[in-house]
Design a protein around this motif. Structure first.
Motif, mmCIF file in Angstrom:
data_model
loop_
_atom_site.group_PDB
_atom_site.id
_atom_site.type_symbol
_atom_site.label_atom_id
_atom_site.label_comp_id
_atom_site.label_asym_id
_atom_site.label_seq_id
_atom_site.Cartn_x
_atom_site.Cartn_y
_atom_site.Cartn_z
ATOM 1 N N LYS A 69 19.935 48.097 42.610
ATOM 2 C CA LYS A 69 20.102 48.517 41.209
ATOM 3 C C LYS A 69 21.387 49.312 41.067
ATOM 4 C CE LYS A 69 15.109 48.790 40.312
ATOM 5 N NZ LYS A 69 14.614 48.501 41.676
ATOM 6 N N MET A 70 22.335 48.728 40.306
ATOM 7 C CA MET A 70 23.644 49.354 40.158
ATOM 8 C C MET A 70 24.223 48.921 38.814
ATOM 9 S SD MET A 70 26.575 49.397 43.123
ATOM 10 C CE MET A 70 26.452 47.641 43.421
ATOM 11 N N GLU A 71 24.903 49.808 38.128
ATOM 12 C CA GLU A 71 25.483 49.471 36.834
ATOM 13 C C GLU A 71 26.478 48.321 36.976
ATOM 14 O OE1 GLU A 71 27.174 53.008 35.161
ATOM 15 O OE2 GLU A 71 25.280 54.104 35.249
ATOM 16 N N PHE A 72 26.613 47.543 35.900
ATOM 17 C CA PHE A 72 27.486 46.363 35.909
ATOM 18 C C PHE A 72 28.881 46.702 36.420
ATOM 19 C CE2 PHE A 72 30.913 44.108 33.719
ATOM 20 C CZ PHE A 72 30.673 42.804 34.164
ATOM 21 N N LYS A 73 29.433 47.821 35.956
ATOM 22 C CA LYS A 73 30.789 48.209 36.341
ATOM 23 C C LYS A 73 30.934 48.280 37.853
ATOM 24 C CE LYS A 73 33.861 52.246 36.151
ATOM 25 N NZ LYS A 73 34.111 53.545 35.497
ATOM 26 N N TRP A 74 29.998 48.934 38.515
ATOM 27 C CA TRP A 74 30.129 49.141 39.961
ATOM 28 C C TRP A 74 29.770 47.879 40.735
ATOM 29 C CZ3 TRP A 74 33.274 52.730 40.321
ATOM 30 C CH2 TRP A 74 33.223 53.834 39.470
ATOM 31 N N HIS A 75 28.914 47.060 40.156
ATOM 32 C CA HIS A 75 28.651 45.764 40.780
ATOM 33 C C HIS A 75 29.909 44.908 40.753
ATOM 34 C CE1 HIS A 75 26.988 41.703 41.351
ATOM 35 N NE2 HIS A 75 25.983 42.308 41.978
ATOM 36 N N LEU A 76 30.637 44.996 39.640
ATOM 37 C CA LEU A 76 31.899 44.251 39.527
ATOM 38 C C LEU A 76 32.932 44.780 40.516
ATOM 39 C CD1 LEU A 76 33.728 42.193 38.131
ATOM 40 C CD2 LEU A 76 34.217 43.921 36.372
ATOM 41 N N VAL A 77 33.012 46.098 40.646
ATOM 42 C CA VAL A 77 33.949 46.686 41.608
ATOM 43 C C VAL A 77 33.613 46.200 43.017
ATOM 44 C CG1 VAL A 77 34.706 48.847 42.688
ATOM 45 C CG2 VAL A 77 34.419 48.729 40.206
ATOM 46 N N TRP A 78 32.311 46.212 43.360
ATOM 47 C CA TRP A 78 31.890 45.715 44.677
ATOM 48 C C TRP A 78 32.353 44.274 44.871
ATOM 49 C CZ3 TRP A 78 28.821 41.474 45.712
ATOM 50 C CH2 TRP A 78 28.468 41.306 47.062
ATOM 51 N N LYS A 79 32.203 43.463 43.803
ATOM 52 C CA LYS A 79 32.558 42.051 43.886
ATOM 53 C C LYS A 79 34.063 41.865 44.072
ATOM 54 C CE LYS A 79 30.870 37.792 41.793
ATOM 55 N NZ LYS A 79 30.094 37.216 40.665
ATOM 56 N N ILE A 80 34.858 42.634 43.328
ATOM 57 C CA ILE A 80 36.314 42.534 43.430
ATOM 58 C C ILE A 80 36.780 42.921 44.825
ATOM 59 C CG2 ILE A 80 38.497 43.541 42.629
ATOM 60 C CD1 ILE A 80 37.145 43.835 39.844
ATOM 61 N N VAL A 81 36.217 44.008 45.347
ATOM 62 C CA VAL A 81 36.633 44.524 46.658
ATOM 63 C C VAL A 81 36.250 43.565 47.786
ATOM 64 C CG1 VAL A 81 36.201 46.354 48.348
ATOM 65 C CG2 VAL A 81 36.619 46.939 45.963
ATOM 66 N N ASN A 82 35.069 42.975 47.685
ATOM 67 C CA ASN A 82 34.560 42.166 48.793
ATOM 68 C C ASN A 82 34.780 40.661 48.640
ATOM 69 O OD1 ASN A 82 33.040 44.109 50.698
ATOM 70 N ND2 ASN A 82 32.359 44.735 48.647
ATOM 71 N N GLN A 83 34.954 40.207 47.393
ATOM 72 C CA GLN A 83 35.136 38.777 47.181
ATOM 73 C C GLN A 83 36.479 38.441 46.555
ATOM 74 O OE1 GLN A 83 31.730 37.443 44.903
ATOM 75 N NE2 GLN A 83 30.255 38.127 46.444
ATOM 76 N N GLY A 84 37.186 39.488 46.107
ATOM 77 C CA GLY A 84 38.476 39.264 45.473
ATOM 78 C C GLY A 84 38.331 38.862 44.016
ATOM 79 N N ALA A 85 39.443 38.941 43.273
ATOM 80 C CA ALA A 85 39.432 38.565 41.861
ATOM 81 C C ALA A 85 40.678 37.745 41.531
ATOM 82 C CB ALA A 85 39.356 39.814 40.987
ATOM 83 N N GLU A 86 41.076 36.921 42.476
ATOM 84 C CA GLU A 86 42.282 36.113 42.285
ATOM 85 C C GLU A 86 42.123 35.212 41.064
ATOM 86 O OE1 GLU A 86 45.144 32.942 44.728
ATOM 87 O OE2 GLU A 86 43.622 34.105 45.802
ATOM 88 N N GLY A 87 43.088 35.344 40.120
ATOM 89 C CA GLY A 87 43.100 34.519 38.920
ATOM 90 C C GLY A 87 42.012 34.848 37.919
ATOM 91 N N ARG A 88 41.270 35.912 38.134
ATOM 92 C CA ARG A 88 40.151 36.231 37.248
ATOM 93 C C ARG A 88 40.616 36.933 35.983
ATOM 94 N NH1 ARG A 88 34.233 38.496 39.023
ATOM 95 N NH2 ARG A 88 33.424 38.823 36.904
ATOM 96 N N ASP A 89 39.936 36.657 34.885
ATOM 97 C CA ASP A 89 40.240 37.301 33.612
ATOM 98 C C ASP A 89 39.398 38.579 33.488
ATOM 99 O OD1 ASP A 89 40.841 38.098 31.071
ATOM 100 O OD2 ASP A 89 40.289 36.218 30.086
ATOM 101 N N LEU A 90 40.073 39.720 33.582
ATOM 102 C CA LEU A 90 39.404 41.013 33.491
ATOM 103 C C LEU A 90 39.862 41.791 32.256
ATOM 104 C CD1 LEU A 90 39.718 41.945 37.280
ATOM 105 C CD2 LEU A 90 37.600 41.329 36.096
ATOM 106 N N THR A 91 40.270 41.071 31.246
ATOM 107 C CA THR A 91 40.785 41.669 30.022
ATOM 108 C C THR A 91 39.818 42.712 29.455
ATOM 109 O OG1 THR A 91 41.976 39.637 29.469
ATOM 110 C CG2 THR A 91 41.588 41.197 27.674
#
Length: 389
Positions: free
Chosen positions: A295-317
């Motif tokens: 259980k983790m807020e969306f923001k920190w789940h996204l941070v975990w995802k970016i750090v561990n899976q990368g965000a190449e070409g992702r739209d984070l507008t």
């Protein structure tokens, strides 16, 4: 008679009394006109039997009581400063308010003893057995407690700052509101302990067993918990800022409402953990394991995802990534238009072809980034970014 001659006379009398029969030691001592509360200071009482006698407020300073039987003995308020109590039996003895500073209690048995408000500052209790002992508000600062057993002991409000508790057994102990500032608890067994409200600032808890421990509202700022087992532990409301959680097991742990600012969670396991309402600003998520039940807020789940899976070409507008630790993250070609990066860290992040237009970068920390030209760097600094190196 000089003090030295008097001391020798007392010592000779005591040795004769011991030789006459240990069971009658106290009675014979009085017949010899020795006052046990005053005349035993500094003398040799090795292996003496003082079971169940009253030595309340006695002066036993620097006395050798090694291997003595002091079980059920009344020693409240006694002066045992510097005394040798190694391997002594003090089971169920009353040592409340006693001065045991610098005393040697290595290997001593203190099962169910009363040490409430006693002074054990700088005492040696290596491998001592204090199971079920009462140590409420006791002073154990800088004591050597290496390998000691405190199983089911009561240490509420005790001060163990600077103590050595490496490998100690504290399973089931009550440590609520106890002070462990700078204490070495490496490899200690704290399974099921009550540490609610405890002060563990800068403590070394590396590889400690804290399974099912109660650490609610405890203060663990800058503590070292590397490799510790905190599975099923309750840390709700605890201050865990700047804690080293590398390789830690936090499976099914309750981390709700905790302060995890700057905590290093790298390679830790947060499966089934509850981090709702936790402050994770600048926390390190590299290599952290989570699952669908974390259980983790969306923001920190996204941070975990970016750090561990990368965000190449992702739209984070327009996404809120303020306070996120994105060090070494792959943001190549990411659309970061209007993204909130205030107070975040992007040291070593790959920003090749990333679009940072209109990104909010005040107090964001950059440095050693691929894809950042001098022109872009100057623009980011103008907008409030901080550059390292």
């Amino acid at each position: 008679m000089t003090d030295e001659a008097f001391y020798q006379e007392v010592q000779d009398l005591i040795q004769r009394i011991i030789a006459a029969g240990q069971q009658d030691f106290l009675k014979l001592a009085r017949i010899a006109q020795l006052n046990p509360t005053e005349d035993f200071a500094g003398v040799d009482l090795r292996k003496v039997n003082l079971k169940s006698v009253s030595l309340r407020d006695a002066n036993l300073r620097a006395t050798n009581l090694s291997e003595a039987d002091l079980s059920e003995t009344e020693l409240s308020g006694a002066d045992l400063n510097g005394a040798d109590l190694s391997d002594a039996d003090l089971s169920e003895a009353d040592l409340s308010n006693a001065d045991l500073s610098k005393a040697d209690l290595s290997g001593a048995t203190l099962i169910s003893s009363n040490l409430m408000d006693s002074n054990l500052c700088n005492a040696a209790l290596r491998s001592a057995n204090l199971s079920s002992a009462n140590l409420k508000i006791a002073n154990l600062t800088d004591a050597n407690l290496n390998g000691a057993s405190f199983s089911k002991a009561d240490l509420q409000g005790a001060d163990l700052s600077g103590a050595d508790l490496k490998g100690a057994d504290l399973g089931g102990a009550n440590l609520s509101a106890a002070i462990f500032r700078g204490t070495d608890l490496g490899n200690a067994d704290l399974n099921g302990t009550d540490l609610k409200g405890a002060d563990l600032r800068v403590a070394d808890l590396s590889y400690a067993n804290l399974r099912v421990a109660n650490l609610r509202v405890a203060d663990l700022k800058v503590a070292d918990l590397k490799g510790a087992d905190l599975s099923d532990a309750d840390l709700q409301g605890a201050d865990l800022s700047d804690v080293n959680f590398k390789d830690v097991n936090l499976c099914n742990a309750n981390l709700s409402q905790t302060n995890l600012q700057g905590a290093d969670l790298s390679n830790g396991d947060l499966s089934d953990a509850n981090l709702q309402g936790a402050d994770l600003n600048n926390a390190v998520f590299k290599g952290v394991t989570i699952n669908s039940a974390t259980k983790m807020e969306f923001k920190w789940h996204l941070v975990w995802k970016i750090v561990n899976q990368g965000a190449e070409g992702r739209d984070l507008t327009d996404i809120d990534l303020s306070g996120a630790n994105l060090d070494a993250a792959n943001l190549k070609g990411a659309r970061l238009v209007g993204v909130n990066l205030r107070g975040s860290r992007l040291l070593g992040a790959n920003l090749v072809e990333a679009d940072l237009s209109d990104a909010k970068v005040k107090n964001a920390l950059f440095g050693d980034n691929l894809g950042i030209s001098e022109e872009i760097k100057a623009d980011l600094i103008r907008r409030g970014a901080i550059w390292k190196g």
